[in-house]
Enzyme design. Sequence first.
Site, PDB file in Angstrom:
ATOM      1  N   TYR A 101       0.845  -1.196   0.000  1.00 17.88           N
ATOM      2  CA  TYR A 101       0.000   0.000   0.000  1.00 17.88           C
ATOM      3  C   TYR A 101       0.879   1.245   0.000  1.00 17.88           C
ATOM      4  CZ  TYR A 101      -3.088   3.688   1.665  1.00 17.88           C
ATOM      5  OH  TYR A 101      -3.785   4.874   1.772  1.00 17.88           O
ATOM      6  N   GLU A 189      -3.739   7.501  -3.807  1.00 12.76           N
ATOM      7  CA  GLU A 189      -3.513   6.206  -3.174  1.00 12.76           C
ATOM      8  C   GLU A 189      -3.288   5.110  -4.222  1.00 12.76           C
ATOM      9  OE1 GLU A 189      -6.123   4.955   0.457  1.00 12.76           O
ATOM     10  OE2 GLU A 189      -6.960   3.988  -1.306  1.00 12.76           O
TER      11      GLU A 189
END
Length: 381
Positions: A101, A189
């Site tokens: 991530y 993101e």
Amino acid sequence: MNIHEYQAKDIFRRCGIPVPPGEVATTPEDAERIARTFGTRVVVKAQVHAGGRGKAGGVMLANTPADARTMAQQIFGLQIKGLTVTKVLVTPAADIASEAYAGVIVDRASKRAVFMVSPAGGIDIEEVAATMPEKILRLPVDPRYGLLPFEASRMGFFLYTDAKHARAAAKILRQLWQAFLSSGASLAEINPLVVTTGDDVLALDAKMVIDDNELERRPEIAALRDESAENASEVAARKASLTFIKLDGNVGCVVNGAGLAMATMDLVKYYGGEPANFLDIGGSSNPEKVVHALRIITRDRNVKAILFNIFGGITRTDDVANGIVAATREHPLSVPIVIRLTGTNEEIAVQILQQNGFTALIDMDEAVQKAVRLATGGKAA
Ligand code: GDP
Ligand code: MN
């Protein structure tokens, strides 16, 4: 403003982030045709303004173009978090060795943009934060210098022990910072950031939220708005220059000024009610704005009572009263309305309302309690 994955991926690509190619389809036939041009296994991905599409069945792996067509058909039938899917992204499938991530958000607490990276990717970062916080590295960026190369490297090596992967990730993080800055984002993101079995580091997903206040000076970003994918009430409110946010309660609030709107919501909660929305009709109102506001609020089936709370400074309360009369003449209300107004031209406003069968209150506490009582059927306040 939310944008779609495929749009965020375009921005990523322009900043040099390695992203698989892809094309948007609006029909199953289109999806099949696109899959054929790639000539590989593809992933068919719902394009909606919501995360967790994978879990909702909105991300599917297709082995053949015919499969891509069938899967697109299924995905077009889905509702994901209340949103209807009208577009899918068709993209060659990557063979994943690991998922990580990487994200950057504007953080109120540190008053800075903060990077968050975690080798535990593919799942919600909130879940990682709750169950294994040691697997997240947070790095606030000093706005004077931007993301410095050594900071990017530190994050790269937090993500990967393999130096080659770490360096590739560091480069991607610097590019992500550019994507974030250059588009006026409040969030950018990559989840998952993957290492493929072929040893490439790739962004397989892209999510960006743009700060609405940045749109005016970035027309190319503003043009990415997809109204068909947004909440219909919020679109209508924006067009009428109203600030509106839909909430889950049943007391519909129409207030002038953001501060008074928040105070009104606090008071609704204090007396045991739940606001159905935040709605600021702005400092200077005209009757037309009030008509729009009422139309938007009454469209929400959860609303069981409407509360007007107007403090007339620049706002003329007679304008608001005229708006209420005009709107209800057009569309008679099916729920009770409580009107509290005070300030500029209040005598005229009260007169207009009374002539049209409404009562007006002066006291804010009294008005809020009454609205909560009406909305809850007397159970609260
Ligand atoms: P989200 O659920 O809305 O965040 O959508 P994602 O784009 O993140 O996809 C969800 C999951 O699908 C990812 O975490 C991957 O596990 C899987 N996935 C997405 N793209 C690919 C791909 O190209 N190949 C493989 N094997 N899995 C993928
Ligand atoms: Mn994702």
